[in-house]
Design an enzyme around this catalytic site. Structure first.
Site, PDB file in Angstrom:
ATOM      1  CG  HIS A  24      -1.885  -1.161   1.197  1.00 51.64           C
ATOM      2  ND1 HIS A  24      -2.754  -1.453   0.179  1.00 51.64           N
ATOM      3  CD2 HIS A  24      -2.016  -2.161   2.092  1.00 51.64           C
ATOM      4  CE1 HIS A  24      -3.386  -2.573   0.458  1.00 51.64           C
ATOM      5  NE2 HIS A  24      -2.954  -3.020   1.602  1.00 51.64           N
ATOM      6  CB  CYS A  56      -5.654  -6.037   6.627  1.00 58.89           C
ATOM      7  SG  CYS A  56      -6.240  -4.369   6.273  1.00 58.89           S
TER       8      CYS A  56
END
Length: 192
Positions: A24, A56
């Protein structure tokens, strides 16, 4: 993998930190860079057809806590475009000449290649699960849990499944066990 090239306009200046490597990090770097340096010409190359999926949250989606998977994306090509970023989805950077400051890029939709040049370069490689070389690893009911498409396949396959084995007791693996158990599945967790 996300690769961004930055061309500076009229002698603009961007911090010398031009290489980021972290999950990310690419999207965060591009968002920050576009806001801090609106005069920079930024092009992003991304292999996938989506950007910034929060892996996640897969267990929350698989468990039904998150109903709309769009909540697991924290940016989009449209958001980047609104900031002036040219986002090229389904493009793979297949070569880089750092001395000449040029990239060779393959368009995965057309299979054509082209070159692009940069002043600064951001490379974020992301991560990928380690797939052990064991007999049966390629069976159709053995699934990875990493991206948006994996999560959809997991949900579909789990619908009619009573017994599930999760391999890997990392954060996402443990949360998947909890999500499956909340949905009435018998779950075995294996960690090595």
């Amino acid at each position: 993998m996300l690769i961004a090239i930055i061309r500076l306009i009229q002698g603009g200046n961007v911090d010398e930190n031009s290489c980021y490597r972290c999950t990310h990090a690419g999207t965060a770097a591009i968002l920050n860079l576009a806001k801090l340096h609106p005069d920079a010409e930024i092009t992003v190359y991304k292999r996938n057809d989506n950007i910034s999926f929060l892996s996640c949250g897969i267990a929350l989606y698989v468990g039904g806590i998150i109903k709309d998977p769009q909540g697991l994306f924290y940016s989009s090509p449209e958001e980047l475009e609104a900031l002036g970023v040219c986002t090229k989805m389904r493009h793979d950077v297949v070569g880089a000449d750092l001395n000449e400051k040029k990239l060779t890029v393959r368009n995965l939709n057309t299979d054509g290649t082209f070159e692009d040049h940069f002043d600064k370069l951001i490379i974020t490689t992301g991560s990928w699960p380690i797939v052990p070389r064991i007999q049966g690893i390629d069976f159709e009911n053995i699934l990875l849990s990493k991206n948006y498409y994996h999560s959809n396949t997991i949900i579909e396959k789990a619908k009619d499944t009573k017994n599930i084995v999760v391999v890997g007791a990392g954060y996402i693996g443990v949360e998947l066990v909890e999500a499956f158990e909340m949905n009435g599945k018998q779950v075995t967790l294996i960690d090595g």
